[in-house]
Design an enzyme around this catalytic site. Sequence first.
Site, PDB file in Angstrom:
ATOM      1  CB  VAL A  77      -0.900  -0.002   1.259  1.00 62.56           C
ATOM      2  CG1 VAL A  77      -1.806   1.220   1.273  1.00 62.56           C
ATOM      3  CG2 VAL A  77      -1.714  -1.293   1.340  1.00 62.56           C
ATOM      4  CB  CYS A  78       1.183   4.136  -2.284  1.00 62.42           C
ATOM      5  SG  CYS A  78       1.981   5.759  -2.290  1.00 62.42           S
ATOM      6  CB  ILE A  79       3.806   5.229   2.812  1.00 60.10           C
ATOM      7  CG1 ILE A  79       3.678   5.841   4.208  1.00 60.10           C
ATOM      8  CG2 ILE A  79       4.883   5.937   2.006  1.00 60.10           C
ATOM      9  CD1 ILE A  79       4.836   5.551   5.121  1.00 60.10           C
ATOM     10  CB  ALA A  82      -1.690   4.749   2.930  1.00 58.31           C
TER      11      ALA A  82
END
Lengths: 130, 136
Positions: A77-79, A82
């Site tokens: 999940v792209c930080i 996110a």
Amino acid sequence: MKIGVVVSEGPYTHQAADSAYNFVRAALAAGHEVPRVFFYHDGVNVSTRLSVPPQDERNIQENWTALAAEHGTDLVVCIAAAQRRGLLDANEAKRQGKDADNIAEGFRISGLGQLIEMAIQTDRLVMFGD
Amino acid sequence: MSEDVKKFLYVNRKAPYGTIYALEALEVVLIGAAFDQDVSLAFLDDGVFQLTSGQDTAAIGVKNFSPTFRALGDYEVTRLYVERESLEERGLSAEDLQEITYEDEDDDWAEKPSIRVVSREEMAAIMAEQDVILSF
């Protein structure tokens, strides 16, 4: 063949997360490798463990969590995406001074470099979006 | 270039504001630049609006990220293909786009334009020669 997958739309509103899931299942069944799936834009919302869809509907997050457990697929999940949307793991929640975290089992938060690395290391990159 | 270098094309099809696609696409480009790949950007459909000059977002309360495109040359991202038909369909021309340049290390660091206006047919050929296409 090694296939990298990107999910770039949110669950339930768009079919992208379902289509990507069905695609990955089919690709694995056909003998291909899917080492990683990268969640970007609203796609990061797939990773919340707090969604409670009606019982007679599919649970998109649980589908992905089960797939990761069965096949060891790396669900990233792209930080940056996110954090904008309120998806935090325990470490990030602590670091940002938030009182809760919500990342489901099987998903991990990491940077956009993981997307580029996946594109370099796979034979094909398949994006599921709008 | 080593054999590990792939041709990456970032396809930008959406207007800069109204949705987050354009901004988050640019974030991927900036991170991706650290990986020493062969990177190009394409702008088509409403994506051509991303490069227009004189953007002012004060009234909508979101950040104007268009100046960041001018920094791409420093990241060795030097090819921004803009589709001519998409410009024309929106009443735009190359003169409506901001000036974006890079310094060509193979030509004594001469300053050159990064924006290349291409036809729809040429854009198709550019896409056909890529290894990786990320569409936003």
